[in-house]
Design a protein around this motif. Structure first.
Motif, PDB file in Angstrom:
ATOM      1  N   PRO A 108       0.847  -1.199   0.000  1.00 24.56           N
ATOM      2  CA  PRO A 108       0.000   0.000   0.000  1.00 24.56           C
ATOM      3  C   PRO A 108       0.879   1.245   0.000  1.00 24.56           C
ATOM      4  CG  PRO A 108      -0.012  -1.057   2.154  1.00 24.56           C
ATOM      5  CD  PRO A 108       0.763  -1.947   1.238  1.00 24.56           C
ATOM      6  N   PRO A 109       0.359   2.353  -0.508  1.00 21.57           N
ATOM      7  CA  PRO A 109       1.144   3.596  -0.519  1.00 21.57           C
ATOM      8  C   PRO A 109       1.514   4.005   0.907  1.00 21.57           C
ATOM      9  CG  PRO A 109      -0.916   3.861  -1.737  1.00 21.57           C
ATOM     10  CD  PRO A 109      -0.958   2.525  -1.090  1.00 21.57           C
ATOM     11  N   SER A 162      -6.565  -0.729  -8.134  1.00 27.91           N
ATOM     12  CA  SER A 162      -5.675  -0.552  -9.286  1.00 27.91           C
ATOM     13  C   SER A 162      -4.781  -1.765  -9.473  1.00 27.91           C
ATOM     14  CB  SER A 162      -4.801   0.697  -9.103  1.00 27.91           C
ATOM     15  OG  SER A 162      -5.578   1.852  -9.126  1.00 27.91           O
ATOM     16  N   GLU A 185      -3.506   6.799 -14.333  1.00 31.71           N
ATOM     17  CA  GLU A 185      -3.802   5.538 -13.648  1.00 31.71           C
ATOM     18  C   GLU A 185      -3.972   4.400 -14.652  1.00 31.71           C
ATOM     19  OE1 GLU A 185      -6.214   7.160  -9.708  1.00 31.71           O
ATOM     20  OE2 GLU A 185      -7.264   7.000 -11.621  1.00 31.71           O
ATOM     21  N   GLU A 231      -8.989   5.048   2.349  1.00 31.70           N
ATOM     22  CA  GLU A 231      -9.583   5.206   1.022  1.00 31.70           C
ATOM     23  C   GLU A 231      -8.520   5.106  -0.074  1.00 31.70           C
ATOM     24  OE1 GLU A 231     -11.776   8.698  -1.527  1.00 31.70           O
ATOM     25  OE2 GLU A 231     -12.217   8.575   0.610  1.00 31.70           O
ATOM     26  N   GLN A 232      -7.359   5.731   0.164  1.00 30.82           N
ATOM     27  CA  GLN A 232      -6.275   5.665  -0.815  1.00 30.82           C
ATOM     28  C   GLN A 232      -5.734   4.240  -0.932  1.00 30.82           C
ATOM     29  OE1 GLN A 232      -3.843   8.683   1.004  1.00 30.82           O
ATOM     30  NE2 GLN A 232      -4.366  10.188  -0.570  1.00 30.82           N
ATOM     31  N   GLU A 233      -5.681   3.505   0.174  1.00 28.88           N
ATOM     32  CA  GLU A 233      -5.232   2.119   0.142  1.00 28.88           C
ATOM     33  C   GLU A 233      -6.192   1.261  -0.673  1.00 28.88           C
ATOM     34  OE1 GLU A 233      -4.195   0.079   3.727  1.00 28.88           O
ATOM     35  OE2 GLU A 233      -2.969   1.747   4.439  1.00 28.88           O
ATOM     36  N   GLN A 234      -7.496   1.491  -0.505  1.00 32.55           N
ATOM     37  CA  GLN A 234      -8.488   0.731  -1.261  1.00 32.55           C
ATOM     38  C   GLN A 234      -8.386   1.026  -2.749  1.00 32.55           C
ATOM     39  OE1 GLN A 234     -10.701  -1.742  -0.489  1.00 32.55           O
ATOM     40  NE2 GLN A 234      -9.585  -1.801   1.439  1.00 32.55           N
ATOM     41  N   LYS A 235      -8.169   2.295  -3.094  1.00 31.08           N
ATOM     42  CA  LYS A 235      -8.029   2.656  -4.513  1.00 31.08           C
ATOM     43  C   LYS A 235      -6.770   2.028  -5.097  1.00 31.08           C
ATOM     44  CE  LYS A 235      -8.407   6.365  -7.774  1.00 31.08           C
ATOM     45  NZ  LYS A 235      -8.793   7.715  -8.041  1.00 31.08           N
ATOM     46  N   ALA A 236      -5.687   2.029  -4.324  1.00 26.84           N
ATOM     47  CA  ALA A 236      -4.442   1.405  -4.793  1.00 26.84           C
ATOM     48  C   ALA A 236      -4.626  -0.102  -4.955  1.00 26.84           C
ATOM     49  CB  ALA A 236      -3.304   1.709  -3.819  1.00 26.84           C
ATOM     50  N   ALA A 256      -0.799   6.404   3.549  1.00 26.45           N
ATOM     51  CA  ALA A 256      -2.045   6.579   2.797  1.00 26.45           C
ATOM     52  C   ALA A 256      -3.240   6.370   3.718  1.00 26.45           C
ATOM     53  CB  ALA A 256      -2.100   5.585   1.648  1.00 26.45           C
ATOM     54  N   SER A 257      -4.309   7.067   3.392  1.00 24.25           N
ATOM     55  CA  SER A 257      -5.547   6.867   4.135  1.00 24.25           C
ATOM     56  C   SER A 257      -6.158   5.531   3.721  1.00 24.25           C
ATOM     57  CB  SER A 257      -6.528   8.007   3.840  1.00 24.25           C
ATOM     58  OG  SER A 257      -6.957   7.941   2.488  1.00 24.25           O
TER      59      SER A 257
END
Length: 175
Positions: free
Chosen positions: A47-48, A62, A134, A54-59, A51-52
């Motif tokens: 994970p980034p 992807s 992305e 939400e950002q982890e889920q988006k990553a 990261a929050s």
């Protein structure tokens, strides 16, 4: 983050796989293969940093879509090596079960006529709402390539939806 976090993304994975493969059974197989590969390669996903949630889920989404793209590309490449399919035969197998859905079926037929690379870009940006950057990262191509593929895909889709008959070319294996 645990492997169970990937389960939340199954609906989006199924939607993308269905649009990509054009067949529900093949799409389900692709989702299953993607999730199996994710479980096997889970240690590779990072994970980034800072990261929050939400950002982890988006990553994570992807990463899963990148796995799916690679699996689909490999399967398509293997399939094209082993057999030649005439475009008219593929279109003839699509039927109109409910006349009220003609426009939706026309769109599905038109999407099937697009090259896999064009369809992937169109679906990632148009349906899944990813940015050019992305999509480029997921597909492993430069942003400019994504932009040109998207432009050509949109133009070809527009022509097909207006009734232009697709070229009847044969797909063949290239050594």
């Amino acid at each position: 983050m645990k492997v169970e976090a990937a389960l939340a993304h199954i609906p989006r994975l199924r939607r993308y796989a269905r649009a990509l493969a054009g067949d529900a059974a093949q799409a389900d197989d692709l989702v299953q293969d993607t999730l199996e590969r994710a479980c096997q390669k889970w240690a590779l996903w990072q994970p980034p940093a800072a990261a929050s949630a939400e950002q982890e889920q988006k990553a994570l989404l992807s990463w899963l879509l990148t796995l799916m793209h690679n699996l689909y590309a490999n399967q398509w490449q293997q399939l094209s090596r082993h057999r030649t399919v005439e475009l008219d035969e593929a279109l003839a197998s699509v039927h109109d079960p409910i006349p009220g859905l003609a426009l939706q079926l026309d769109l599905e037929r038109a999407l099937c006529c697009l090259a896999p690379q064009a369809r992937e870009v169109l679906l990632l940006i148009g349906m899944e709402q990813f940015s050019y950057a992305e999509a480029a990262q997921m597909l492993g191509v430069p942003v400019g390539t994504v932009m040109s593929r998207l432009s050509r895909a949109r133009e070809q889709l527009r022509r097909l939806m207006e009734g232009e008959r697709p070229a009847t070319t044969m797909l063949r294996a290239v050594k």
